[in-house]
Write an enzyme that holds these catalytic residues in place. Structure first.
Site, mmCIF file in Angstrom:
data_model
loop_
_atom_site.group_PDB
_atom_site.id
_atom_site.type_symbol
_atom_site.label_atom_id
_atom_site.label_comp_id
_atom_site.label_asym_id
_atom_site.label_seq_id
_atom_site.Cartn_x
_atom_site.Cartn_y
_atom_site.Cartn_z
ATOM 1 N N SER A 78 0.831 -1.207 0.000
ATOM 2 C CA SER A 78 0.000 0.000 0.000
ATOM 3 C C SER A 78 0.861 1.251 0.000
ATOM 4 C CB SER A 78 -0.928 -0.001 1.208
ATOM 5 O OG SER A 78 -0.252 -0.387 2.364
ATOM 6 N N HIS A 87 -3.453 -4.324 -5.678
ATOM 7 C CA HIS A 87 -3.728 -3.622 -4.422
ATOM 8 C C HIS A 87 -5.214 -3.715 -4.083
ATOM 9 C CE1 HIS A 87 -3.811 0.257 -1.906
ATOM 10 N NE2 HIS A 87 -3.439 -0.758 -1.165
ATOM 11 N N GLU A 144 -6.539 -2.100 -7.486
ATOM 12 C CA GLU A 144 -5.638 -1.309 -8.323
ATOM 13 C C GLU A 144 -4.582 -2.268 -8.880
ATOM 14 O OE1 GLU A 144 -5.706 3.079 -6.187
ATOM 15 O OE2 GLU A 144 -4.442 1.526 -5.326
ATOM 16 N N ASN A 165 -4.939 5.541 -2.128
ATOM 17 C CA ASN A 165 -4.187 5.987 -0.946
ATOM 18 C C ASN A 165 -3.608 7.393 -1.126
ATOM 19 O OD1 ASN A 165 -4.750 3.743 0.539
ATOM 20 N ND2 ASN A 165 -2.813 2.715 0.152
HETATM 21 N N1 3HC Z 1 -16.639 -9.579 5.675
HETATM 22 C C1 3HC Z 1 -17.820 -9.765 5.080
HETATM 23 N N2 3HC Z 1 -18.784 -8.837 5.042
HETATM 24 C C2 3HC Z 1 -18.550 -7.669 5.661
HETATM 25 C C3 3HC Z 1 -17.340 -7.402 6.330
HETATM 26 C C4 3HC Z 1 -16.360 -8.423 6.323
HETATM 27 N N3 3HC Z 1 -15.157 -8.256 6.898
HETATM 28 N N4 3HC Z 1 -17.396 -6.149 6.832
HETATM 29 C C5 3HC Z 1 -18.586 -5.660 6.496
HETATM 30 N N5 3HC Z 1 -19.289 -6.567 5.792
HETATM 31 C C6 3HC Z 1 -20.584 -6.384 5.180
HETATM 32 C C7 3HC Z 1 -21.717 -6.394 6.140
HETATM 33 O O1 3HC Z 1 -22.171 -7.700 6.394
HETATM 34 C C8 3HC Z 1 -22.760 -5.547 5.418
HETATM 35 O O2 3HC Z 1 -23.425 -6.313 4.436
HETATM 36 P P1 3HC Z 1 -24.876 -5.852 3.826
HETATM 37 O O3 3HC Z 1 -24.637 -4.593 3.047
HETATM 38 O O4 3HC Z 1 -25.251 -7.006 2.969
HETATM 39 O O5 3HC Z 1 -25.755 -5.646 5.010
HETATM 40 C C9 3HC Z 1 -21.921 -4.509 4.708
HETATM 41 O O6 3HC Z 1 -20.616 -5.085 4.571
HETATM 42 C C10 3HC Z 1 -21.827 -3.234 5.492
HETATM 43 O O7 3HC Z 1 -21.428 -3.551 6.794
HETATM 44 P P2 3HC Z 1 -22.260 -3.076 8.067
HETATM 45 O O8 3HC Z 1 -23.710 -3.102 7.781
HETATM 46 O O9 3HC Z 1 -21.742 -3.827 9.228
HETATM 47 O O10 3HC Z 1 -21.891 -1.579 8.143
HETATM 48 P P3 3HC Z 1 -20.526 -1.003 8.466
HETATM 49 O O11 3HC Z 1 -20.605 0.408 8.609
HETATM 50 O O12 3HC Z 1 -19.949 -1.787 9.600
HETATM 51 O O13 3HC Z 1 -19.765 -1.262 7.083
HETATM 52 C C11 3HC Z 1 -17.694 -1.165 5.961
HETATM 53 C C12 3HC Z 1 -18.509 -1.673 7.137
HETATM 54 C C13 3HC Z 1 -17.982 -2.066 4.751
HETATM 55 C C14 3HC Z 1 -16.277 -1.346 6.423
HETATM 56 C C15 3HC Z 1 -18.022 0.324 5.555
HETATM 57 O O14 3HC Z 1 -18.023 1.119 6.708
HETATM 58 C C16 3HC Z 1 -16.987 0.890 4.602
HETATM 59 O O15 3HC Z 1 -17.023 0.618 3.412
HETATM 60 N N6 3HC Z 1 -16.059 1.712 5.135
HETATM 61 C C17 3HC Z 1 -14.990 2.313 4.330
HETATM 62 C C18 3HC Z 1 -13.899 1.311 4.123
HETATM 63 C C19 3HC Z 1 -12.786 1.862 3.289
HETATM 64 O O16 3HC Z 1 -12.722 3.001 2.882
HETATM 65 N N7 3HC Z 1 -11.808 0.972 3.008
HETATM 66 C C20 3HC Z 1 -10.631 1.320 2.248
HETATM 67 C C21 3HC Z 1 -9.489 1.554 3.164
HETATM 68 S S1 3HC Z 1 -8.003 1.924 2.273
HETATM 69 C C22 3HC Z 1 -7.309 0.419 2.036
HETATM 70 O O17 3HC Z 1 -7.782 -0.606 2.449
HETATM 71 C C23 3HC Z 1 -6.023 0.429 1.279
HETATM 72 C C24 3HC Z 1 -4.858 0.107 2.164
HETATM 73 O O18 3HC Z 1 -3.712 0.041 1.333
HETATM 74 C C25 3HC Z 1 -4.611 1.126 3.238
#
Ligand code: 3HC
Length: 285
Positions: A121, A142, A154, A192
């Protein structure tokens, strides 16, 4: 790619578990490798919890989840696991020397034609690929956390990535149900480069006393309609990873806009890395 059905994932952390799950759900046989047996156990527990969640939500059938789970094997034996791999995806700790040393080992056991990919990342894919004797077979793949939920991959074109390798990587990402976007090997790639400075800025705002952590998060959720606030997001990504990305942007560009927030470094030094350690900007059960 000669055989895309045998995937080896190096590193059993959050990203390794998510990548393994996504590949297995798409029908690939996956082996996850880690030096630490406990990390492999945690990886399987993470996959189990995620599959269970997908089944509970009706996104996946019981059968499909059981089949995906059965396709994931874990091992501490690197040589054996990469020996027959069609694709090797590395998702270990964000440290150049660690990644390069690992890739040197992989190279002496993996088939010459295997597709080699790093999930870095914050580091240069080109630089990691220099440790491989097949840099033309090397690219970035990524993924985003949580991998089972977020559709983007990515696909990073390093300086020596061949066009055929890039095409195969795009096809692979598509075949596992992700949406690939090709990008160059620039610091932070696309997401990122834009997302982490925003998260880092939220930590600056916290340090300036703009508001409490919970209120900063609520403000961005309710006022910008984001799924989660920036500090909760840092906790999800991992504060160590967040710091590594912002440090890399700062180091590579010398742009003061990317100055790492002091509080971020303080928490990382204290081992408060976010969700994975139970505490970051927020506490977790
Ligand atoms: N596994 C399976 N399903 C999951 C899960 C997991 N680990 N986490 C969440 N879910 C599912 C839930 O079951 C739910 O399903 P549904 O839509 O069918 O009901 C859905 O995802 C949404 O989850 P929640 O209802 O629990 O609501 P949340 O607010 O807890 O959602 C989230 C969680 C999906 C993490 C949402 O908040 C989100 O998209 N956040 C932003 C995440 C983000 O920006 N990630 C990128 C980070 S940068 C990166 O990773 C790059 C690295 O290099 C740094």
């Amino acid at each position: 790619m000669s055989d895309a059905t045998t995937v080896t994932v190096l590193g059993a952390g959050t990203m390794g578990a998510g990548i393994a799950q996504a590949c297995a759900a798409a029908g690939h046989a996956v082996t996850v490798v880690d030096r630490q047996p406990e990390a492999l156990e945690r990886c399987l527990a993470t996959v189990d919890a995620s599959l269970e969640r997908l089944v509970r939500k009706g996104t996946m059938s019981d059968d499909a989840a059981a089949q995906a789970r059965a396709r994931i094997a874990v091992t501490t034996d690197l040589a054996a696991s990469v020996g027959g791999a069609a694709i090797v995806i590395e998702a270990v700790y964000e440290d150049l020397a660690t990644k390069q040393a690992l890739w040197r080992q992989v190279d002496s056991h993996a088939p010459a034609e295997a597709l080699r990919a790093t999930n870095t990342s914050s580091l240069s894919v080109t630089e990691i690929a220099q440790a491989s004797s097949r840099p033309e077979r090397f690219c970035g793949l990524h993924f985003f956390n949580p991998v089972p939920v977020l559709p983007l991959v990515e696909v990073v074109r390093a300086e020596r990535t061949s066009p055929a390798t890039l095409d195969e990587a795009v096809a692979f990402a598509t075949a596992i149900g992700k949406t690939p976007i090709v990008c160059g090997d620039t610091p932070g790639f696309i997401v990122n480069r834009l997302l982490i400075p925003y998260v880092n800025d939220a930590v600056h705002a916290l340090g300036e006393g703009v508001a409490r952590a919970a209120d900063i998060d609520t403000a961005m959720k309710l006022g910008a309609n984001l799924p989660m606030g920036p500090l909760a997001l840092a906790d999800l990504i991992g504060l160590d990873v967040t710091l590594a990305v912002i440090e890399s942007l700062h180091r590579e560009t010398a742009d003061p806009r990317f100055r790492p927030a002091v509080r971020l470094r303080q928490l990382v030094r204290a081992g408060k890395l976010g969700r994975k350690t139970g505490e970051g900007f927020h506490r977790y059960e």
